[in-house]
Design an enzyme around this catalytic site. Structure first.
Site: not given
Length: 267
Positions: A129, A142
């Site tokens: 990501s 995350y």
């Protein structure tokens, strides 16, 4: 001969888009899900696999090898979102996120490497990501799990270079998928010192996903990587400003970059 591709988490979202695109390009695609019976209408086979369960990983890989005789491409796409103030996220939820986003991909890689080494070729694509390039407020866990997988890719590449196996990292920005619904959201606690800033940031994050890019852009990018003669180490896929944020982090003083993030999230 059509290349054989395994996509973890290939039943929905980005994984599904990638699989359906590759099918059109004559690849032999296998997706995975923890509950494959829910996806009987899939355009490609969905195998039972939970990245937190090594036995299920080995079983799925064996099924592909027994059926196709080879496995050319692994796309480590399965992942989980998580939001919340780090102070208030339960420890078990932090560990569970790393089990899915970091240890899970490692276990799938370990399962496919012996087969790729035996056939003398292979490509492993780890979906991380853009959030993994920076610590984002209320997405810190995350960011950390995806950032860890990005660094692991860099190290792994050098360890497997003698086996004619390539590994690359693909970092998407926000895409219009159902990822927000599947995230673990730490509850917004009444009276918490984070109640208002976390609540406001959560609304902003969800709006980014709702207005995100078309997942087919990721599918096209993955196809280009698979067909490239020499894949790059890192790819960033998404809106210009999301990709440019990585450049800014590299060139701006730390405190100035932090201020930009705080302004972006209105914190």
């Amino acid at each position: 001969m059509s290349k054989v591709v395994l996509i973890t988490g290939g039943s929905s979202g980005i994984g599904k888009s990638i699989g359906e695109y590759l099918i059109k390009k004559a690849f032999k695609v296998y997706g995975t899900s923890r509950n494959p019976d829910n996806y009987k209408e899939s355009l490609f086979p969905i195998l039972q696999l939970d990245v937190k369960d090594v036995t299920s990983i080995k079983r799925a890989v064996k099924t592909i090898i027994d059926t196709e005789g080879r496995l050319d491409v692994l796309i480590n796409n399965a992942g989980a979102g998580i939001t919340g103030p780090i102070e208030e996220i339960p420890e078990e939820e932090i560990k569970a996120n790393f089990e899915t986003n970091f240890f899970g991909p490692i276990n799938v890689i370990k399962a496919v490497l012996p087969h790729m080494r035996a056939q003398g070729s292979g490509l492993i694509i780890n979906i991380t990501s853009i959030a993994g390039y920076m610590g984002l407020p209320y997405r810190g866990i995350y960011s950390a799990s995806k950032g860890a997988l990005k660094l692991l890719t860099e190290a792994f590449r050098m360890e497997i270079k003698d086996f004619n196996i390539e590994m690359t990292n693909v970092a998407p920005g926000d895409f219009a998928t159902n990822i927000a619904a599947g995230r673990y959201h730490a509850p917004i606690l009444d009276g918490s010192p984070y109640e208002k800033p976390y609540g406001d940031t959560l609304k902003l994050m969800d709006s980014h996903v709702d207005t995100g890019s078309d997942p087919n852009l990721m599918a096209l990018a993955i196809y280009k990587i698979i067909t490239a003669k020499k894949p790059k180490i890192h790819y960033k896929i998404g809106a210009f400003m999301q990709k440019f944020s990585i450049v800014l982090k590299r060139i701006l003083p730390d405190r100035l970059y932090e201020k930009l993030l705080l302004n972006h999230y209105k914190l």
